[in-house]
Design an enzyme around this catalytic site. Structure first.
Site, PDB file in Angstrom:
ATOM      1  NE  ARG A  35      39.115  34.168  24.907  1.00  0.00           N
ATOM      2  CZ  ARG A  35      39.322  35.283  25.582  1.00  0.00           C
ATOM      3  NH1 ARG A  35      39.899  36.312  25.011  1.00  0.00           N
ATOM      4  NH2 ARG A  35      38.948  35.371  26.835  1.00  0.00           N
ATOM      5  CE  LYS A 221      40.424  44.503  46.057  1.00  0.00           C
ATOM      6  NZ  LYS A 221      40.308  45.739  45.298  1.00  0.00           N
ATOM      7  N   GLY A 377      38.197  34.242  35.778  1.00  0.00           N
ATOM      8  CA  GLY A 377      39.402  34.936  36.241  1.00  0.00           C
ATOM      9  C   GLY A 377      40.668  34.127  36.032  1.00  0.00           C
ATOM     10  N   GLY A 400      34.091  36.594  32.743  1.00  0.00           N
ATOM     11  CA  GLY A 400      32.928  37.293  33.290  1.00  0.00           C
ATOM     12  C   GLY A 400      31.625  36.555  33.005  1.00  0.00           C
TER      13      GLY A 400
HETATM   14  P1  AMP Z   1      40.522  36.895  41.141  1.00  0.00           P
HETATM   15  O1  AMP Z   1      40.755  37.605  39.832  1.00  0.00           O
HETATM   16  O2  AMP Z   1      39.576  37.589  42.065  1.00  0.00           O
HETATM   17  O3  AMP Z   1      40.197  35.446  40.930  1.00  0.00           O
HETATM   18  O4  AMP Z   1      41.883  36.980  41.933  1.00  0.00           O
HETATM   19  C1  AMP Z   1      43.047  36.341  41.483  1.00  0.00           C
HETATM   20  C2  AMP Z   1      44.200  37.027  42.122  1.00  0.00           C
HETATM   21  O5  AMP Z   1      44.110  36.912  43.511  1.00  0.00           O
HETATM   22  C3  AMP Z   1      45.529  36.447  41.707  1.00  0.00           C
HETATM   23  O6  AMP Z   1      46.231  37.402  40.975  1.00  0.00           O
HETATM   24  C4  AMP Z   1      46.211  36.153  43.035  1.00  0.00           C
HETATM   25  O7  AMP Z   1      47.557  36.569  43.057  1.00  0.00           O
HETATM   26  C5  AMP Z   1      45.414  36.982  44.021  1.00  0.00           C
HETATM   27  N1  AMP Z   1      45.513  36.455  45.375  1.00  0.00           N
HETATM   28  C6  AMP Z   1      45.212  35.212  45.803  1.00  0.00           C
HETATM   29  N2  AMP Z   1      45.503  35.069  47.099  1.00  0.00           N
HETATM   30  C7  AMP Z   1      46.028  36.230  47.526  1.00  0.00           C
HETATM   31  C8  AMP Z   1      46.534  36.698  48.774  1.00  0.00           C
HETATM   32  N3  AMP Z   1      46.564  35.912  49.833  1.00  0.00           N
HETATM   33  N4  AMP Z   1      46.986  37.959  48.826  1.00  0.00           N
HETATM   34  C9  AMP Z   1      46.956  38.757  47.750  1.00  0.00           C
HETATM   35  N5  AMP Z   1      46.485  38.375  46.540  1.00  0.00           N
HETATM   36  C10 AMP Z   1      46.029  37.127  46.428  1.00  0.00           C
END
Ligand code: AMP
Length: 419
Positions: A35, A221, A377, A400
């Site tokens: 950064r 999610k 993310g 974000g």
């Molecule tokens: P995000 O911050 O929403 O982009 O989510 C990233 C996170 O999603 C990472 O830490 C991954 O380990 C998790 N992730 C991706 N695929 C899976 C899965 N099939 N089951 C559980 N966690 C997951």
């Protein structure tokens, strides 16, 4: 709109809002200075023009003055990278800050202490009792908004012009990221080089699109990505849904997902997304096979199965080879690509293959002329882990902020400059 390239900073003092919210270890050593490096072109241009800089940033989420979050810890590194002995004002509102800012000579730099040591930076009341009444809350809110004006005006008074180079906080309407801009003439406020690149990259995937346009949405999610997915459904040709979100869709379609990640209250939403994709003519691509594990761990036993046939005690932790191929083919045929979120639990080495394959396909498409934007993310950690960052068109520094921009929101830090 004014631009940093055109602006001549000679003899001017510039207040530059940067995002120096860098990770520090327990000995206050910077573990990743990306950064700071990212803001150097802006800071160097001002100094090379014969201007001086007043650097403003936050570090962490302090709730008041906290030594742990003092920017003094990063001062030596900033001086070293900038090639200038950067002065320090230990209180961004104190007398010393004003005196030092006023005395700055061309080519000099001053860094202010963490702006978030003052609640006025964020404009949110602090220290309210948990049982405060609604009236007390409203009064505290009114009071902080009033004192925020004084705070913002004082910051602005240090400088002749304002440069915002902090894309990471562009989605916040804070004193130094947005409100301060009102105190400068339209010709004396502008984006820094980093912010300019971020804004251009977002425009390329939201307005200036070359087709086919493919978005790869991974991560955990549906609930945290729903607004982005809805906005993208009106823009993309292909929407690849991967990661933990896969299983909410699979379950909604009647598949067996075992212990895989699933948001049971989002099953209708998943079906609605599938319906909207169809209505909009979007090719929504879901995984057809999964790499499943008998435990949430790197050393778990694994199998490849069809995505809707996961045994009860197993969970999907990455996509399978058939999905990898389908995803890669779609990506390689694209001219604009947005990638947000891994296809699986990429933190475990045994479940990185899908994310790596997707990353490599993005790099290949980029080599063939596609524009690719990676960000938000864990996506950045993902491309860095696989050493693919240099092969994509742009890796966003904003988490974000990038996600909100992709949701279609006008970011306060951008609006304050663009008007
Ligand atoms: P995000 O911050 O929403 O982009 O989510 C990233 C996170 O999603 C990472 O830490 C991954 O380990 C998790 N992730 C991706 N695929 C899976 C899965 N099939 N089951 C559980 N966690 C997951």
């Amino acid at each position: 709109m004014q631009t940093i390239e055109k602006y001549n900073f000679a003899g001017k003092k510039a207040f530059v809002r940067v995002d120096f919210n860098v990770p520090l270890d327990e000995n206050f050593h910077i573990t990743d200075d990306t950064r700071i490096r990212a803001a150097l072109p802006t800071l160097k241009k001002i100094i090379a023009d014969g201007g001086s800089v007043i650097i403003g940033s936050h570090l962490g989420r302090p709730k008041g003055v906290t030594d742990k979050y003092s920017l003094k810890h990063i001062l030596p590194r900033v001086s070293e990278l900038l090639g200038v002995d950067v002065q320090f004002a230990p209180d961004c509102m104190g007398e010393e800050a004003g005196v030092k800012a006023a005395a700055l000579q061309p080519g000099e730099a001053l860094m202010l202490e963490n702006l978030r040591f003052y609640a006025e930076e964020e404009g949110k009341p602090r220290g309210l009792a948990d049982d405060a009444s609604d009236d007390e809350k409203a009064a505290a809110k009114k009071a902080i908004k009033e004192s925020q004006k004084t705070f913002t005006k004082k910051l602005a008074s240090y400088a002749d012009c304002y440069v915002n180079d902090a894309f990471g906080t562009a989605h916040r309407a804070h004193a130094s990221t947005a409100l301060i801009a009102a105190y400068f003439d339209v010709n004396d406020k502008m984006f820094g080089y980093l912010m300019e690149k971020e804004v251009q990259a977002v425009n390329k995937v939201l307005t200036d699109i070359r087709r086919p346009f493919t978005a790869i949405m991974g991560g955990s999610k549906v609930s945290s990505k729903i607004e982005i997915i809805e906005n993208l459904l009106t823009k993309v040709d292909n929407l690849i849904i991967a990661g933990g979100m896969t299983y909410t869709f699979t379950k909604a379609l009647g598949g067996n997902i075992g212990k895989s990640l699933c948001e049971l209250d989002k099953l209708d939403l998943a079906l609605d997304i599938l319906k909207k994709a169809k209505e909009n003519g979007v090719n929504l691509v879901l995984a057809t096979d999964a790499k499943i594990a008998d435990d949430f761990s790197n050393d778990a036993a694994t199998k490849i199965v069809p995505v809707g046939e996961i045994p009860d005690e197993w969970e999907g932790l990455d996509i399978g080879p058939e999905s990898e191929k389908v995803f890669a083919d779609v990506i390689k045929a694209s001219k604009t690509i947005l990638w947000n979120g891994p296809t699986g639990v990429f933190e475990f080495d045994n479940f990185t293959h899908g994310s790596r394959t997707v990353g490599e396909a993005v790099v290949e498409a980029t080599k063939n002329g596609a524009f690719s934007l990676v960000g938000g993310g864990d996506s950045v950690a993902c491309v860095n882990k696989f050493g693919l960052a240099d092969g994509v068109s742009y890796v966003s520094t904003g988490g974000g902020a990038l996600l909100e921009a992709i949701e279609g929101k006008k970011l306060p830090g951008i609006a304050a400059i663009e008007g």
